[in-house]
Enzyme design. Structure first.
Site, PDB file in Angstrom:
ATOM      1  N   LYS A 177    -108.932  20.471 -39.782  1.00  0.00           N
ATOM      2  CA  LYS A 177    -107.811  20.637 -40.523  1.00  0.00           C
ATOM      3  C   LYS A 177    -107.461  19.861 -41.607  1.00  0.00           C
ATOM      4  CE  LYS A 177    -106.885  24.368 -37.997  1.00  0.00           C
ATOM      5  NZ  LYS A 177    -107.075  25.467 -38.545  1.00  0.00           N
ATOM      6  N   CYS A 178    -108.633  19.276 -42.270  1.00  0.00           N
ATOM      7  CA  CYS A 178    -108.468  18.316 -43.336  1.00  0.00           C
ATOM      8  C   CYS A 178    -108.827  18.828 -44.682  1.00  0.00           C
ATOM      9  CB  CYS A 178    -109.514  17.121 -43.093  1.00  0.00           C
ATOM     10  SG  CYS A 178    -109.670  15.782 -44.285  1.00  0.00           S
ATOM     11  N   GLY A 179    -108.346  18.208 -45.682  1.00  0.00           N
ATOM     12  CA  GLY A 179    -108.783  18.829 -47.295  1.00  0.00           C
ATOM     13  C   GLY A 179    -110.364  18.515 -47.341  1.00  0.00           C
TER      14      GLY A 179
END
Length: 158
Positions: A34-36
């Protein structure tokens, strides 16, 4: 401490021995779903597909230490990464990469390649390249795109 004396558990609890990777080039990445920077999974998988038969091993080591960006449970990690990001390279159980409970593999990597300002892992998708002899040879910042590492990987695969 020797890289090939270390081990880690897969997301299903089975043990992965780094000794099994003697003679192979290993790229270790602390990952998060769920990271950029999660789109890097796609290029990591491309590198895996392109060079796995030439001796490249990619190990994704999920970590939830950066703003809780890895909420997926170990039991469903591989399925989520395969379904959502096309990942077929090896994933491990979630680990800590900083602090008191830092996994021994990351203790080893940070001791050999401490970084410019500090030994700490700065963010998700920091990458380490380990040569066939188990020597940590290069550290890459989280924003370094996987394809930017390709020439370094090729140099070690010769």
């Amino acid at each position: 401490m020797n890289f090939h004396s270390l081990d880690i558990k897969k997301s299903n609890g089975e043990i992965i021995k780094m000794a099994d990777y003697k003679g192979k080039v290993v790229l270790i990445v602390n990952t998060a779903t769920k990271c950029g920077l999660t789109p890097q999974f796609k290029d990591l998988e491309a590198l895996h597909q392109k060079y796995k038969d030439r001796g490249l091993v990619i190990l994704g080591m999920p970590c939830n230490q950066f703003l809780g960006q890895e909420p997926v449970r170990n039991e469903s990690m591989e399925e989520v990464c395969k379904t959502n990001h096309g990942v077929t390279f090896q994933l491990t159980q979630k680990i800590d990469v900083n602090g008191f409970n830092t996994h021994p593999i990351f203790k080893f990597l940070k001791s050999r390649l401490p970084g410019t300002l500090m030994k700490r892992i700065k963010w998700n998708f920091e990458k380490f390249l380990v040569n066939a002899e188990g020597i940590a040879v290069k550290r890459f910042a989280p924003r370094t795109l996987p394809m930017e590492m390709e020439k370094d990987i090729l140099e070690l695969l010769k």
